[in-house]
Design an enzyme around this catalytic site. Structure first.
Site, PDB file in Angstrom:
ATOM      1  N   ASP A  79     -10.831   2.408   4.244  1.00  0.00           N
ATOM      2  CA  ASP A  79     -11.271   1.390   3.944  1.00  0.00           C
ATOM      3  C   ASP A  79     -13.057   1.669   3.623  1.00  0.00           C
ATOM      4  O   ASP A  79     -13.330   0.690   2.300  1.00  0.00           O
ATOM      5  CB  ASP A  79     -11.192   0.326   4.875  1.00  0.00           C
ATOM      6  N   GLN A 138      -4.936  -2.461   9.779  1.00  0.00           N
ATOM      7  CA  GLN A 138      -4.710  -4.229   8.860  1.00  0.00           C
ATOM      8  C   GLN A 138      -5.506  -4.924   9.914  1.00  0.00           C
ATOM      9  O   GLN A 138      -5.343  -5.122  10.747  1.00  0.00           O
ATOM     10  CB  GLN A 138      -3.395  -4.185   8.916  1.00  0.00           C
ATOM     11  N   LYS A 198       0.535  -1.472   0.178  1.00  0.00           N
ATOM     12  CA  LYS A 198       0.162   0.304  -0.035  1.00  0.00           C
ATOM     13  C   LYS A 198       0.650   1.584  -0.436  1.00  0.00           C
ATOM     14  O   LYS A 198       0.729   2.769  -0.856  1.00  0.00           O
ATOM     15  CB  LYS A 198      -0.924  -0.269   1.223  1.00  0.00           C
TER      16      LYS A 198
HETATM   17  N1  LIG Z   1      -8.138  -3.108   6.970  1.00  0.00           N
HETATM   18  C1  LIG Z   1      -7.372  -3.955   5.975  1.00  0.00           C
HETATM   19  N2  LIG Z   1      -8.016  -3.550   4.662  1.00  0.00           N
HETATM   20  C2  LIG Z   1      -7.717  -4.536   3.856  1.00  0.00           C
HETATM   21  O1  LIG Z   1      -8.067  -3.889   2.502  1.00  0.00           O
HETATM   22  C3  LIG Z   1      -6.983  -5.702   4.097  1.00  0.00           C
HETATM   23  C4  LIG Z   1      -6.758  -5.768   5.689  1.00  0.00           C
HETATM   24  N3  LIG Z   1      -7.232  -4.730   6.212  1.00  0.00           N
HETATM   25  N4  LIG Z   1      -6.334  -7.319   5.885  1.00  0.00           N
HETATM   26  C5  LIG Z   1      -5.945  -8.338   4.797  1.00  0.00           C
HETATM   27  C6  LIG Z   1      -6.606  -7.987   3.230  1.00  0.00           C
HETATM   28  C7  LIG Z   1      -5.914  -9.061   1.944  1.00  0.00           C
HETATM   29  N5  LIG Z   1      -5.822  -7.894   1.214  1.00  0.00           N
HETATM   30  C8  LIG Z   1      -5.407  -7.699  -0.344  1.00  0.00           C
HETATM   31  C9  LIG Z   1      -4.970  -6.398  -1.011  1.00  0.00           C
HETATM   32  C10 LIG Z   1      -4.493  -6.749  -2.230  1.00  0.00           C
HETATM   33  C11 LIG Z   1      -3.845  -8.024  -2.370  1.00  0.00           C
HETATM   34  C12 LIG Z   1      -3.287  -8.004  -3.690  1.00  0.00           C
HETATM   35  O2  LIG Z   1      -2.808  -7.087  -4.225  1.00  0.00           O
HETATM   36  N6  LIG Z   1      -2.809  -9.483  -4.317  1.00  0.00           N
HETATM   37  C13 LIG Z   1      -1.934  -9.524  -5.736  1.00  0.00           C
HETATM   38  C14 LIG Z   1      -0.543 -10.677  -5.655  1.00  0.00           C
HETATM   39  C15 LIG Z   1      -0.993 -11.768  -3.842  1.00  0.00           C
HETATM   40  C16 LIG Z   1      -0.005 -12.058  -3.887  1.00  0.00           C
HETATM   41  O3  LIG Z   1       0.886 -12.960  -4.992  1.00  0.00           O
HETATM   42  O4  LIG Z   1       0.295 -12.650  -3.130  1.00  0.00           O
HETATM   43  C17 LIG Z   1      -2.661  -9.735  -6.331  1.00  0.00           C
HETATM   44  O5  LIG Z   1      -3.820 -10.045  -6.292  1.00  0.00           O
HETATM   45  O6  LIG Z   1      -2.417 -10.163  -7.837  1.00  0.00           O
HETATM   46  C18 LIG Z   1      -4.158  -9.013  -1.820  1.00  0.00           C
HETATM   47  C19 LIG Z   1      -5.028  -9.116  -0.448  1.00  0.00           C
HETATM   48  C20 LIG Z   1      -6.262  -5.750   1.750  1.00  0.00           C
HETATM   49  N7  LIG Z   1      -6.780  -6.687   3.625  1.00  0.00           N
END
Ligand SMILES: Nc1nc(=O)c2c([nH]1)NC[C@@H]1CN(c3ccc(C(=O)N[C@@H](CCC(=O)O)C(=O)O)cc3)C=[N+]21
Length: 289
Positions: free
Chosen positions: A120, A97, A53
């Site tokens: 969020d 988070q 982020k």
């Molecule tokens: N307050 C809060 N807000 C959130 O938005 C939040 C959170 N907590 N806790 C955890 C989850 C998970 N999350 C992701 C965001 C981006 C990818 C992302 O960009 N993934 C890439 C790479 C994944 C990889 O290769 O591991 C993709 O899908 O291409 C994944 C998961 C946001 N979260």
């Protein structure tokens, strides 16, 4: 038939390029948007997401405020940092988070956040605004799904969308977005209490698979020509992502979101959109006032 790709990486890049110009315009007016993150504990996955982020912020010119606490932090210590972020003028939006360590009352922490800084879109005030059709930050993953469909010209108006899952990050709120007049979809929400999931899925023009159950959506469930979005993130024994959608679905669907490379990057882009839009609302209020 092989499905066309709903390319989240490319779509997120286009959104970020638009945001870069909007951040520059804000800075020219003396407003610098800044994203705060609060990470409690040192789960490597959570740390990776939070770092991502801040990298995104650097790309578009948004400032970064990084706060961390050890996993032994108390409710009071976490709430004290939330109050600091609420008061910090450099922090125009922030996230706590998730998940927080065991024993912490997560809802109490989230409700303490200033709703105007909720990047969020998950604060109860902002979810309430969504119900009431008022403007405010939108939940990132649901809005990422909507933008991914729009960007590729997939018709949402009049479509029958079947959502699998009722989790807080997407399942519970995506029907609210999709049934607004601007989207105009008809939504069926399925969950562990649903009697015949396969029968519902087969009716869908668009499937949003957000159950967190590996390969719960199989090729025989999908109507030929449907669009299928894979939101699930499970991991195999090697740590590789396993989505909710079986790879064979690509032979039946007209559109499919890869995972990774689909909804994940869109979630991150929407977080930046929320930060920039909040700063734009502030700047407009200052000009008006
Ligand atoms: N307050 C809060 N807000 C959130 O938005 C939040 C959170 N907590 N806790 C955890 C989850 C998970 N999350 C992701 C965001 C981006 C990818 C992302 O960009 N993934 C890439 C790479 C994944 C990889 O290769 O591991 C993709 O899908 O291409 C994944 C998961 C946001 N979260």
């Amino acid at each position: 038939m092989t499905a066309q790709i709903l390319d989240g990486k490319a779509t997120a890049a286009a959104i970020k390029s638009d945001l870069t110009a909007r951040v520059a315009a804000l800075k020219a007016r003396g407003v610098t948007p800044g994203l705060g993150t609060l990470l409690v504990g040192d789960d490597p996955g959570s740390r990776w997401y939070v770092n991502g982020k801040h990298k995104d912020c650097a790309q578009v010119g948004i400032g970064s405020i990084q706060r961390e606490l050890p996993d032994t932090a108390t409710q009071e210590e976490i709430e004290a940092v939330v109050r600091e972020l609420n008061a910090d003028p450099a922090c125009t939006g922030y996230i706590v988070q998730l998940p927080l360590p065991k024993g912490i009352d997560t809802n109490r922490v989230l409700e303490l956040m200033d709703p105007a800084k909720d990047a969020d879109g998950l604060h109860p005030m902002n979810l309430g605004r969504l119900v009431l059709n008022e403007t405010g930050p939108l939940p990132c993953t649901p809005q990422g799904v909507v933008q991914l469909l729009r960007h590729h010209g997939v018709e949402i108006n009049g479509a029958h969308v079947v959502v699998v899952g009722r989790g807080v990050t997407i399942g519970r709120s995506i029907p609210l977005l999709l049934t607004r007049k601007s989207e105009n979809a008809t939504v069926t929400q399925c969950h562990t209490g649903t009697r015949d999931l396969a029968a519902h899925l087969k009716q869908a023009d668009i499937i949003v698979a957000a159950a967190g159950v590996p390969h719960i959506v199989k090729p025989e469930h999908v109507k030929p020509g449907a669009a299928v979005l894979d939101v699930g993130v499970s991991r195999d024994e090697n740590g590789k992502i396993v989505g909710d959608v079986h790879p064979g679905v690509a032979e039946v669907a007209a559109w499919i979101s890869p995972n990774p490379g689909g909804v994940g990057p869109m979630t991150r882009a929407q977080l930046l959109v929320n930060v920039v839009e909040a700063a734009e609302r502030d700047a407009a209020a200052v000009s008006a006032g």
